[in-house]
Scaffold this motif. Structure first.
Motif, PDB file in Angstrom:
ATOM      1  N   GLY A 189     -76.062 -55.649  56.388  1.00 35.27           N
ATOM      2  CA  GLY A 189     -75.270 -54.436  56.548  1.00 35.27           C
ATOM      3  C   GLY A 189     -75.108 -54.009  57.995  1.00 35.27           C
ATOM      4  N   ARG A 190     -75.701 -54.763  58.899  1.00 31.24           N
ATOM      5  CA  ARG A 190     -75.557 -54.510  60.343  1.00 31.24           C
ATOM      6  C   ARG A 190     -74.762 -55.656  60.944  1.00 31.24           C
ATOM      7  NH1 ARG A 190     -76.657 -49.772  62.243  1.00 31.24           N
ATOM      8  NH2 ARG A 190     -78.314 -48.745  61.137  1.00 31.24           N
ATOM      9  N   CYS A 191     -73.839 -55.321  61.835  1.00 34.97           N
ATOM     10  CA  CYS A 191     -73.012 -56.315  62.497  1.00 34.97           C
ATOM     11  C   CYS A 191     -73.905 -57.229  63.339  1.00 34.97           C
ATOM     12  CB  CYS A 191     -71.965 -55.630  63.374  1.00 34.97           C
ATOM     13  SG  CYS A 191     -70.920 -56.768  64.301  1.00 34.97           S
ATOM     14  N   VAL A 192     -73.709 -58.535  63.210  1.00 32.31           N
ATOM     15  CA  VAL A 192     -74.524 -59.486  63.967  1.00 32.31           C
ATOM     16  C   VAL A 192     -74.165 -59.502  65.448  1.00 32.31           C
ATOM     17  CG1 VAL A 192     -74.993 -60.972  61.973  1.00 32.31           C
ATOM     18  CG2 VAL A 192     -73.016 -61.463  63.442  1.00 32.31           C
ATOM     19  N   ASP A 193     -73.012 -58.938  65.802  1.00 32.11           N
ATOM     20  CA  ASP A 193     -72.605 -58.910  67.208  1.00 32.11           C
ATOM     21  C   ASP A 193     -72.995 -57.607  67.902  1.00 32.11           C
ATOM     22  OD1 ASP A 193     -71.532 -61.438  66.964  1.00 32.11           O
ATOM     23  OD2 ASP A 193     -69.464 -60.746  66.758  1.00 32.11           O
TER      24      ASP A 193
ATOM     25  N   ALA B 187     -70.001 -60.583  54.519  1.00 29.48           N
ATOM     26  CA  ALA B 187     -69.514 -60.182  55.848  1.00 29.48           C
ATOM     27  C   ALA B 187     -70.681 -59.994  56.818  1.00 29.48           C
ATOM     28  CB  ALA B 187     -68.697 -58.903  55.752  1.00 29.48           C
ATOM     29  N   ALA B 188     -70.559 -60.610  57.988  1.00 29.80           N
ATOM     30  CA  ALA B 188     -71.617 -60.541  58.991  1.00 29.80           C
ATOM     31  C   ALA B 188     -71.264 -59.596  60.131  1.00 29.80           C
ATOM     32  CB  ALA B 188     -71.875 -61.934  59.566  1.00 29.80           C
ATOM     33  N   ARG B 189     -69.983 -59.219  60.211  1.00 30.71           N
ATOM     34  CA  ARG B 189     -69.528 -58.416  61.346  1.00 30.71           C
ATOM     35  C   ARG B 189     -68.761 -57.192  60.869  1.00 30.71           C
ATOM     36  NH1 ARG B 189     -69.499 -63.558  62.462  1.00 30.71           N
ATOM     37  NH2 ARG B 189     -70.450 -64.239  64.410  1.00 30.71           N
ATOM     38  N   CYS B 190     -68.780 -56.162  61.712  1.00 31.43           N
ATOM     39  CA  CYS B 190     -67.945 -54.997  61.447  1.00 31.43           C
ATOM     40  C   CYS B 190     -66.489 -55.414  61.664  1.00 31.43           C
ATOM     41  CB  CYS B 190     -68.330 -53.836  62.363  1.00 31.43           C
ATOM     42  SG  CYS B 190     -68.027 -54.129  64.123  1.00 31.43           S
ATOM     43  N   VAL B 191     -65.561 -54.589  61.243  1.00 26.65           N
ATOM     44  CA  VAL B 191     -64.141 -54.926  61.322  1.00 26.65           C
ATOM     45  C   VAL B 191     -63.724 -55.180  62.770  1.00 26.65           C
ATOM     46  CG1 VAL B 191     -61.806 -54.094  60.840  1.00 26.65           C
ATOM     47  CG2 VAL B 191     -63.657 -53.638  59.220  1.00 26.65           C
ATOM     48  N   GLN B 192     -64.195 -54.341  63.678  1.00 27.98           N
ATOM     49  CA  GLN B 192     -63.811 -54.474  65.088  1.00 27.98           C
ATOM     50  C   GLN B 192     -64.293 -55.807  65.671  1.00 27.98           C
ATOM     51  OE1 GLN B 192     -65.219 -51.321  67.602  1.00 27.98           O
ATOM     52  NE2 GLN B 192     -63.848 -51.875  69.280  1.00 27.98           N
ATOM     53  N   CYS B 193     -65.538 -56.146  65.470  1.00 24.20           N
ATOM     54  CA  CYS B 193     -66.076 -57.398  66.008  1.00 24.20           C
ATOM     55  C   CYS B 193     -65.446 -58.612  65.327  1.00 24.20           C
ATOM     56  CB  CYS B 193     -67.593 -57.436  65.877  1.00 24.20           C
ATOM     57  SG  CYS B 193     -68.434 -56.289  67.000  1.00 24.20           S
TER      58      CYS B 193
ATOM     59  N   ALA C 231     -67.994 -73.690  54.318  1.00 22.86           N
ATOM     60  CA  ALA C 231     -68.149 -72.625  55.309  1.00 22.86           C
ATOM     61  C   ALA C 231     -68.482 -71.300  54.629  1.00 22.86           C
ATOM     62  CB  ALA C 231     -66.875 -72.484  56.143  1.00 22.86           C
ATOM     63  N   GLN C 232     -67.835 -71.018  53.505  1.00 25.48           N
ATOM     64  CA  GLN C 232     -68.130 -69.780  52.786  1.00 25.48           C
ATOM     65  C   GLN C 232     -69.551 -69.824  52.227  1.00 25.48           C
ATOM     66  OE1 GLN C 232     -65.449 -68.625  49.662  1.00 25.48           O
ATOM     67  NE2 GLN C 232     -66.352 -66.597  49.522  1.00 25.48           N
ATOM     68  N   ARG C 233     -69.985 -70.983  51.743  1.00 26.21           N
ATOM     69  CA  ARG C 233     -71.350 -71.116  51.235  1.00 26.21           C
ATOM     70  C   ARG C 233     -72.352 -70.810  52.340  1.00 26.21           C
ATOM     71  NH1 ARG C 233     -75.882 -73.898  50.618  1.00 26.21           N
ATOM     72  NH2 ARG C 233     -76.727 -74.154  48.522  1.00 26.21           N
ATOM     73  N   ARG C 234     -72.076 -71.328  53.540  1.00 31.45           N
ATOM     74  CA  ARG C 234     -72.966 -71.077  54.684  1.00 31.45           C
ATOM     75  C   ARG C 234     -73.032 -69.570  54.978  1.00 31.45           C
ATOM     76  NH1 ARG C 234     -71.530 -75.033  57.530  1.00 31.45           N
ATOM     77  NH2 ARG C 234     -69.576 -74.143  58.241  1.00 31.45           N
ATOM     78  N   ALA C 235     -71.887 -68.885  54.909  1.00 31.84           N
ATOM     79  CA  ALA C 235     -71.853 -67.437  55.155  1.00 31.84           C
ATOM     80  C   ALA C 235     -72.660 -66.682  54.107  1.00 31.84           C
ATOM     81  CB  ALA C 235     -70.401 -66.938  55.183  1.00 31.84           C
ATOM     82  N   VAL C 236     -72.594 -67.125  52.859  1.00 30.35           N
ATOM     83  CA  VAL C 236     -73.352 -66.474  51.782  1.00 30.35           C
ATOM     84  C   VAL C 236     -74.854 -66.681  51.993  1.00 30.35           C
ATOM     85  CG1 VAL C 236     -73.845 -66.542  49.296  1.00 30.35           C
ATOM     86  CG2 VAL C 236     -71.471 -66.536  50.109  1.00 30.35           C
ATOM     87  N   VAL C 237     -75.257 -67.896  52.315  1.00 31.20           N
ATOM     88  CA  VAL C 237     -76.679 -68.178  52.568  1.00 31.20           C
ATOM     89  C   VAL C 237     -77.183 -67.338  53.741  1.00 31.20           C
ATOM     90  CG1 VAL C 237     -78.296 -69.964  53.357  1.00 31.20           C
ATOM     91  CG2 VAL C 237     -76.651 -70.482  51.548  1.00 31.20           C
ATOM     92  N   GLU C 238     -76.386 -67.229  54.794  1.00 28.04           N
ATOM     93  CA  GLU C 238     -76.779 -66.418  55.954  1.00 28.04           C
ATOM     94  C   GLU C 238     -76.893 -64.942  55.584  1.00 28.04           C
ATOM     95  OE1 GLU C 238     -73.845 -67.496  58.869  1.00 28.04           O
ATOM     96  OE2 GLU C 238     -74.826 -69.414  59.303  1.00 28.04           O
ATOM     97  N   ALA C 239     -76.025 -64.458  54.695  1.00 25.03           N
ATOM     98  CA  ALA C 239     -76.107 -63.061  54.248  1.00 25.03           C
ATOM     99  C   ALA C 239     -77.399 -62.830  53.463  1.00 25.03           C
ATOM    100  CB  ALA C 239     -74.884 -62.704  53.407  1.00 25.03           C
ATOM    101  N   ILE C 240     -77.775 -63.774  52.615  1.00 22.75           N
ATOM    102  CA  ILE C 240     -79.034 -63.649  51.869  1.00 22.75           C
ATOM    103  C   ILE C 240     -80.207 -63.640  52.850  1.00 22.75           C
ATOM    104  CG2 ILE C 240     -80.576 -64.809  50.230  1.00 22.75           C
ATOM    105  CD1 ILE C 240     -77.990 -65.764  48.757  1.00 22.75           C
TER     106      ILE C 240
END
Length: 110
Positions: free
Chosen positions: A76-80, A96-102, A58-67
């Motif tokens: 650097g922009r929240c995906v939500d 990180a894909a989301r801001c703290v609030q989202c 799951a972390q690997r998927r998050a890293v690939v999506e960040a790239i």
């Protein structure tokens, strides 16, 4: 964090995750005589390894999506909500894909 630094950190994370996943998927232990206690222990170890593999994948998927977000110019922009993800959050978690609030809202829904 500038995107060049982010990309390098993410690539390093990806390489490390790939190594970890490879170890977790490693060859099964050679068959030997087991007692009932050994069998229970091995099951627990297998469950633990599977859980670690699930988290690493799951972390690997998050890293690939960040790239991919870097490539698309959306890093650097929240995906939500589309607001900027705080610099400190990206320093701590470059994927990180989301801001703290989202992110908080997402975690509360789980």
């Amino acid at each position: 964090m500038d995107v060049t630094t982010a990309r390098e950190r993410l690539k390093d994370m990806l390489a490390e995750l790939d190594r970890s996943i490879g170890v977790l998927k490693g060859d099964p232990v050679a068959v030997r005589e087991y007692s009932a206690a050994d069998a229970g222990s091995d099951l627990t170890d297998a469950d633990r390894a599977q859980a670690m593999l699930t988290v690493a994948t799951a972390q690997r998927r998050a890293v690939v999506e960040a790239i991919e977000r870097i490539d698309e110019g959306a890093y650097g922009r929240c995906v939500d909500c589309g607001k900027p993800v705080p610099e400190g959050r990206l320093e701590a978690r470059p994927e990180a894909a989301r801001c703290v609030q989202c992110q908080g809202k997402r975690e509360r829904r789980r």
